[in-house]
Design an enzyme around this catalytic site. Structure first.
Site, PDB file in Angstrom:
ATOM      1  N   SER A 197      38.820  35.809  32.618  1.00 18.04           N
ATOM      2  CA  SER A 197      39.678  36.454  33.719  1.00 18.04           C
ATOM      3  C   SER A 197      40.976  35.382  33.689  1.00 18.04           C
ATOM      4  O   SER A 197      41.869  35.575  32.822  1.00 18.04           O
ATOM      5  CB  SER A 197      38.760  35.953  35.025  1.00 18.04           C
ATOM      6  OG  SER A 197      39.462  36.937  36.062  1.00 18.04           O
ATOM      7  N   GLU A 310      34.308  46.219  33.930  1.00 17.32           N
ATOM      8  CA  GLU A 310      35.272  45.321  34.431  1.00 17.32           C
ATOM      9  C   GLU A 310      35.621  45.777  35.546  1.00 17.32           C
ATOM     10  O   GLU A 310      36.231  45.110  36.491  1.00 17.32           O
ATOM     11  CB  GLU A 310      36.327  45.167  33.226  1.00 17.32           C
ATOM     12  CG  GLU A 310      36.027  44.516  31.902  1.00 17.32           C
ATOM     13  CD  GLU A 310      35.945  43.069  32.230  1.00 17.32           C
ATOM     14  OE1 GLU A 310      36.110  42.430  33.493  1.00 17.32           O
ATOM     15  OE2 GLU A 310      35.708  42.373  31.364  1.00 17.32           O
ATOM     16  N   HIS A 402      32.631  42.395  35.637  1.00 18.30           N
ATOM     17  CA  HIS A 402      33.677  41.146  35.495  1.00 18.30           C
ATOM     18  C   HIS A 402      32.974  39.746  35.977  1.00 18.30           C
ATOM     19  O   HIS A 402      32.523  39.595  36.827  1.00 18.30           O
ATOM     20  CB  HIS A 402      34.979  41.483  36.369  1.00 18.30           C
ATOM     21  CG  HIS A 402      35.918  40.487  36.077  1.00 18.30           C
ATOM     22  ND1 HIS A 402      36.700  40.687  35.011  1.00 18.30           N
ATOM     23  CD2 HIS A 402      36.524  39.614  36.813  1.00 18.30           C
ATOM     24  CE1 HIS A 402      37.891  39.879  35.160  1.00 18.30           C
ATOM     25  NE2 HIS A 402      37.645  38.973  36.254  1.00 18.30           N
TER      26      HIS A 402
END
Length: 503
Positions: A197, A310, A402
């Protein structure tokens, strides 16, 4: 000393001696200072080397984390970040007890939108990777406005223009690793930087930064995203707006540095920071995406990939998935018809929005980096992570969220909440295989152009676009796929410049 008391390992660093602790077959040293505390007049300045110390300094507890929301970090960022302080520039090292040759080094940059997280969080425990024959380093860096800031009053304080203090912290940590890691059994000639990330975005930024050349030899990018860097002028305006919010008009540097450090993290839109660095300083003279579009990144082997759902993170940034599709329908700027062709069988705006946003913001980054690596003559390994723990298929209906791959990469799935409570033997066996691939990359990538594992994983050479599916339709398995999402990727790469934003 180490021999007489093997349970308490002592190492000599350039700043002085450290004593760590031993967990089974690994040593760990926590809370090692890699820079002087960026406090008082040193807030919003380049990090300086740490002071030397006499005697043996204990390295048995994690340091304070950079100021942030504890609630958000526990909910989204990987666990409890503990105490907070502006004095947060510390790192942690795991190393196997038994070691002969210098080992590959893996330096982890945590995620959390550049506003959350810490190197000491439970998912990032380096023990399982160290047991596989690596030296693992996790670092803290300045977060939020303490890590990224621009204001006219701070201009000209240093020889160079600096806004990305957090990225300079990461560079300083890599310099510490280069200078000291041999004492911990690591090979300073084989350093892999990896992150997820915002940590992945950091890795991409370091690959694009003239200041980071030579400090790492390989890079792993987990769920890096295509949001544009913040222009310096825009960051300046925001800095002035923040000062005004605190009642400071035409603020001096001294007044700005007198704002308490805990006053920044609670700021909300439009005064919060973007989850992207600032372009136009010494760290990023050119926007990260532009560097990759021009294939001018540092030529190191790269592994890059993202997860099957995601878009789970988009809601955190307040993105309305169905609304994005409705906006395309209203604007007619580039064809919704074309998009629907690229997503056959996808029903409804919500589902279409979820997949389009995922692919524009995340999946396309892997394609862009692969093409840049091919142009620069570098190696690139691509993956798509789509495994969901067996007990959780009903929760993760659209695939892996995610951040879900992180405890697989670190093989910490059985130790961290909430997965500890529901994982079974098969989930744990799968996590072990994922961690093996990451270690195999750190050890062999570059020397070899394919990685050993359950499926031999080849790099993308010129003219070869191949990707490893890690998990197939949420179930265990590894499968190679050629030209993954190729038509979507070529379209999104072309329109990315105009369409990916948080607006």
């Amino acid at each position: 000393v180490g021999m007489e008391n093997p349970s308490a390992p002592v190492v000599e660093t350039r700043q002085g001696a450290l004593i760590g602790s031993t967990e089974g077959d690994t040593h760990v040293w926590c809370g090692i200072p890699y820079a002087a505390p960026p406090v008082g007049p040193w807030r919003w300045r380049s990090p300086r080397p740490p002071a030397r110390w006499d005697g043996v300094r204990p390295a048995t507890a994690f340091s304070a984390s950079s100021w942030q929301s504890s609630e958000s970090c526990q909910e989204l960022g990987g666990g409890d970040p503990g105490q907070f302080s502006e004095d947060c520039l510390y790192l942690n090292v795991w190393s196997p007890v038994a070691r002969a040759d210098p080992l590959p080094v893996m330096v982890w940059l945590h995620g959390g939108g550049f506003t959350l997280g810490a190197g000491g969080l439970p998912p990032y425990n380096g023990r399982a990777l160290a047991k596989r024959g690596t030296v693992v380093v996790t670092i803290n860096y300045r977060l939020g406005h303490l890590g990224f800031f621009a204001h006219p009053a701070l201009e000209g304080e240093e020889e160079r223009v600096v806004h990305n203090f957090a990225l300079l912290d990461q560079i300083q940590a890599l310099e510490w690793v280069r200078d000291n890691i041999a004492a911990f059994g690591g090979d300073p000639e084989n350093i892999t930087v990896f992150g997820e990330s915002a940590g992945a975005r950091s890795v991409l930024s370091l690959m694009a930064s003239p200041l980071a050349g030579g400090l790492f030899h390989k890079a792993i990018v987990q769920s890096g995203y295509t949001l544009p860097d913040t222009p310096r002028g825009q960051a300046m305006h925001k800095g002035e707006a923040i000062a005004a919010h605190f009642g400071l008009h035409n603020a001096t540097a001294e007044q700005l540095r007198a704002i308490p450090p805990e006053a920044f993290w609670p700021l909300t839109s439009p005064l919060n920071i973007a989850p992207a660095p600032i372009v136009g300083d010494c760290v990023l003279p050119e926007a990260m995406l532009d560097v990759f579009f021009a294939a001018r990144q540092h030529p190191v082997p790269v592994m890059i990939g993202s997860n099957s759902d995601e878009a789970s993170v988009m809601s955190v940034f307040g993105v309305d998935l169905a609304g994005q599709i409705q906006k395309l329908r209203r604007e007619r700027r580039f064809g919704l018809g074309l998009i629907k062709l690229l997503y056959p069988g996808v029903k409804g705006d919500e589902e279409l929005g979820r997949q389009v946003c995922r692919d524009m913001a995340f999946t396309t980054m892997g394609y862009v980096v692969m093409q840049a690596q091919q142009r620069a003559g570098g190696l690139c390994w691509r993956y798509w992570f789509d495994y969901v723990a067996e007990a959780e298929h009903a929760t993760y209906i659209n695939g892996a969220w995610h951040g879900n791959e992180v405890p697989y990469v670190f093989d910490t799935l059985g130790q961290v909440e909430p997965s500890r409570q529901y994982v079974n033997e098969r989930d744990l066996a799968f996590a072990a295989q994922v961690a093996d691939y990451w270690v195999s990359f750190a050890r062999d990538a570059g020397a070899r152009d394919s990685l050993a594992g359950p499926t031999r994983w080849p790099a993308c050479r010129k003219g070869r676009d191949v990707l490893l599916r890690i998990g197939v339709n949420k179930h265990a398995g590894f499968r190679l796929e050629n030209r993954f999402m190729r038509a979507r990727m070529s379209l999104f790469k072309r329109v990315m410049k105009h369409h990916v934003s948080l607006d």
